[in-house]
Design a protein around this motif. Structure first.
Motif, PDB file in Angstrom:
ATOM      1  N   GLY A 123       0.694  -1.325   0.007  1.00 50.84           N
ATOM      2  CA  GLY A 123       0.099  -0.158   0.063  1.00 50.84           C
ATOM      3  C   GLY A 123       0.994   1.212   0.021  1.00 50.84           C
ATOM      4  N   VAL A 124       0.154   2.333  -0.035  1.00 51.67           N
ATOM      5  CA  VAL A 124       0.518   3.737  -0.255  1.00 51.67           C
ATOM      6  C   VAL A 124      -0.343   4.374   0.982  1.00 51.67           C
ATOM      7  N   TYR A 125       0.264   5.157   1.945  1.00 55.39           N
ATOM      8  CA  TYR A 125      -0.366   5.769   2.754  1.00 55.39           C
ATOM      9  C   TYR A 125      -0.773   7.451   2.108  1.00 55.39           C
ATOM     10  N   LEU A 126      -1.951   7.547   1.687  1.00 56.90           N
ATOM     11  CA  LEU A 126      -2.180   8.815   0.951  1.00 56.90           C
ATOM     12  C   LEU A 126      -2.613   9.976   1.790  1.00 56.90           C
ATOM     13  N   GLN A 127      -3.128   9.942   3.001  1.00 55.10           N
ATOM     14  CA  GLN A 127      -3.975  10.911   3.638  1.00 55.10           C
ATOM     15  C   GLN A 127      -3.717  10.441   5.235  1.00 55.10           C
ATOM     16  N   THR A 128      -3.490  11.586   5.695  1.00 51.19           N
ATOM     17  CA  THR A 128      -3.170  11.206   7.554  1.00 51.19           C
ATOM     18  C   THR A 128      -4.463  10.739   7.905  1.00 51.19           C
ATOM     19  N   ASP A 129      -4.440   9.641   8.560  1.00 51.24           N
ATOM     20  CA  ASP A 129      -5.498   9.085   9.178  1.00 51.24           C
ATOM     21  C   ASP A 129      -5.751   9.294  10.751  1.00 51.24           C
ATOM     22  N   GLY A 130      -6.576   9.968  11.111  1.00 51.14           N
ATOM     23  CA  GLY A 130      -6.578  10.588  12.588  1.00 51.14           C
ATOM     24  C   GLY A 130      -5.542  10.801  13.324  1.00 51.14           C
ATOM     25  N   ASP A 131      -5.116   9.795  14.386  1.00 53.00           N
ATOM     26  CA  ASP A 131      -3.920  10.228  15.124  1.00 53.00           C
ATOM     27  C   ASP A 131      -2.545   9.497  14.785  1.00 53.00           C
ATOM     28  N   LEU A 132      -2.865   8.927  13.495  1.00 51.26           N
ATOM     29  CA  LEU A 132      -1.737   8.198  13.185  1.00 51.26           C
ATOM     30  C   LEU A 132      -0.741   9.010  12.875  1.00 51.26           C
ATOM     31  N   PRO A 133       0.619   8.456  12.196  1.00 56.66           N
ATOM     32  CA  PRO A 133       1.586   9.405  11.592  1.00 56.66           C
ATOM     33  C   PRO A 133       1.223  10.192  10.541  1.00 56.66           C
ATOM     34  N   PRO A 134       1.710  11.356  10.236  1.00 61.37           N
ATOM     35  CA  PRO A 134       1.442  12.188   9.002  1.00 61.37           C
ATOM     36  C   PRO A 134       1.583  11.324   7.702  1.00 61.37           C
ATOM     37  N   ALA A 135       0.874  11.412   6.776  1.00 59.26           N
ATOM     38  CA  ALA A 135       0.797  10.710   5.575  1.00 59.26           C
ATOM     39  C   ALA A 135       1.771  11.447   4.663  1.00 59.26           C
ATOM     40  N   ARG A 136       2.589  10.958   3.918  1.00 53.99           N
ATOM     41  CA  ARG A 136       3.512  11.547   3.034  1.00 53.99           C
ATOM     42  C   ARG A 136       3.680  10.714   1.847  1.00 53.99           C
ATOM     43  N   ASP A 137       2.570   9.646   1.180  1.00 57.32           N
ATOM     44  CA  ASP A 137       2.918   8.852   0.126  1.00 57.32           C
ATOM     45  C   ASP A 137       3.913   7.726   0.688  1.00 57.32           C
ATOM     46  N   GLN A 138       3.801   7.345   1.860  1.00 58.41           N
ATOM     47  CA  GLN A 138       4.895   6.088   2.282  1.00 58.41           C
ATOM     48  C   GLN A 138       4.266   4.960   1.644  1.00 58.41           C
ATOM     49  N   ARG A 139       5.264   4.073   1.274  1.00 56.03           N
ATOM     50  CA  ARG A 139       4.916   2.732   0.863  1.00 56.03           C
ATOM     51  C   ARG A 139       5.156   1.721   1.866  1.00 56.03           C
ATOM     52  N   TYR A 140       4.258   0.647   1.927  1.00 59.29           N
ATOM     53  CA  TYR A 140       4.307  -0.282   3.253  1.00 59.29           C
ATOM     54  C   TYR A 140       3.882  -1.651   2.517  1.00 59.29           C
ATOM     55  N   ALA A 141       4.419  -2.617   3.218  1.00 60.07           N
ATOM     56  CA  ALA A 141       3.835  -4.182   2.841  1.00 60.07           C
ATOM     57  C   ALA A 141       3.558  -4.932   4.310  1.00 60.07           C
ATOM     58  N   LEU A 142       2.503  -5.461   4.274  1.00 60.14           N
ATOM     59  CA  LEU A 142       2.237  -6.303   5.479  1.00 60.14           C
ATOM     60  C   LEU A 142       1.591  -7.489   4.960  1.00 60.14           C
ATOM     61  N   ARG A 143       2.057  -8.763   6.024  1.00 60.60           N
ATOM     62  CA  ARG A 143       1.147 -10.035   5.990  1.00 60.60           C
ATOM     63  C   ARG A 143      -0.075  -9.679   6.691  1.00 60.60           C
ATOM     64  N   VAL A 144      -1.186 -10.283   6.016  1.00 58.43           N
ATOM     65  CA  VAL A 144      -2.478  -9.828   6.728  1.00 58.43           C
ATOM     66  C   VAL A 144      -3.140 -11.543   6.626  1.00 58.43           C
ATOM     67  N   GLY A 145      -3.808 -11.658   7.566  1.00 62.90           N
ATOM     68  CA  GLY A 145      -4.931 -12.891   7.783  1.00 62.90           C
ATOM     69  C   GLY A 145      -6.218 -12.193   8.127  1.00 62.90           C
ATOM     70  N   ALA A 146      -7.136 -12.884   7.216  1.00 66.80           N
ATOM     71  CA  ALA A 146      -8.452 -12.403   7.209  1.00 66.80           C
ATOM     72  C   ALA A 146      -9.445 -13.729   7.481  1.00 66.80           C
ATOM     73  N   PHE A 147     -10.521 -13.675   8.267  1.00 63.38           N
ATOM     74  CA  PHE A 147     -11.595 -14.721   8.821  1.00 63.38           C
ATOM     75  C   PHE A 147     -12.970 -14.282   8.371  1.00 63.38           C
ATOM     76  N   PHE A 148     -13.525 -15.179   7.816  1.00 68.82           N
ATOM     77  CA  PHE A 148     -14.885 -14.919   7.182  1.00 68.82           C
ATOM     78  C   PHE A 148     -16.083 -15.888   7.727  1.00 68.82           C
ATOM     79  N   GLU A 149     -17.286 -15.493   7.957  1.00 68.18           N
ATOM     80  CA  GLU A 149     -18.155 -16.211   8.115  1.00 68.18           C
ATOM     81  C   GLU A 149     -19.182 -16.067   6.854  1.00 68.18           C
TER      82      GLU A 149
END
Length: 134
Positions: free
Chosen positions: A83-109
């Motif tokens: 992803g790319v962090y486009l716009q500051t989200d609440g109290d999170l760090p300021p957005a400056r178009d930072q790129r990131y990569a995360l491993r995600v797990g999702a569970f569904f019913e």
């Protein structure tokens, strides 16, 4: 559609940025359990969440793997999220178009061929470190 086909359609719509197609795959009473934060109830709350996310982030699911139980009532996905962090989200760090990569797990019913619950899990500390360094 099988559980795996429903999840493939959900994440395909996610990668296209097609919130309407994602919402079509949900039950009206869907429950969204984010990794951090309050649980959301209902399709309208999920739509608001998607709008917020689309303003603040540009994300793509990479190499998803889907698993489901024999009855197709519960399923899981594991994937890399880029992803790319486009716009500051609440109290999170300021957005400056930072790129990131995360491993995600999702569970569904699943119920009646639709997603009734989505529970996402990722490492927030890792994300914070990535966007703070970027």
């Amino acid at each position: 559609m099988s559980a795996e086909q429903i999840l493939a359609a959900y994440y395909g719509a996610f990668n296209r940025g097609d919130s309407a197609a994602m919402l079509e795959l949900l039950t009206d009473d869907v429950v969204h359990e984010p990794s951090q934060g309050a649980v959301r109830h209902g399709k309208a709350a999920f739509a608001e969440f998607l709008d917020h996310m689309n303003r603040c982030y540009k994300e793509r699911v990479i190499d998803p793997v889907f698993l489901s139980d024999a009855e197709g009532g519960r399923a899981a996905a594991e994937f890399q999220l880029e992803g790319v962090y486009l716009q500051t989200d609440g109290d999170l760090p300021p957005a400056r178009d930072q790129r990131y990569a995360l491993r995600v797990g999702a569970f569904f019913e699943l119920r009646g061929g639709r997603i009734a619950r989505v529970s996402n899990h990722y490492n927030l500390a890792d994300w914070l470190a990535q966007v703070s360094a970027g």
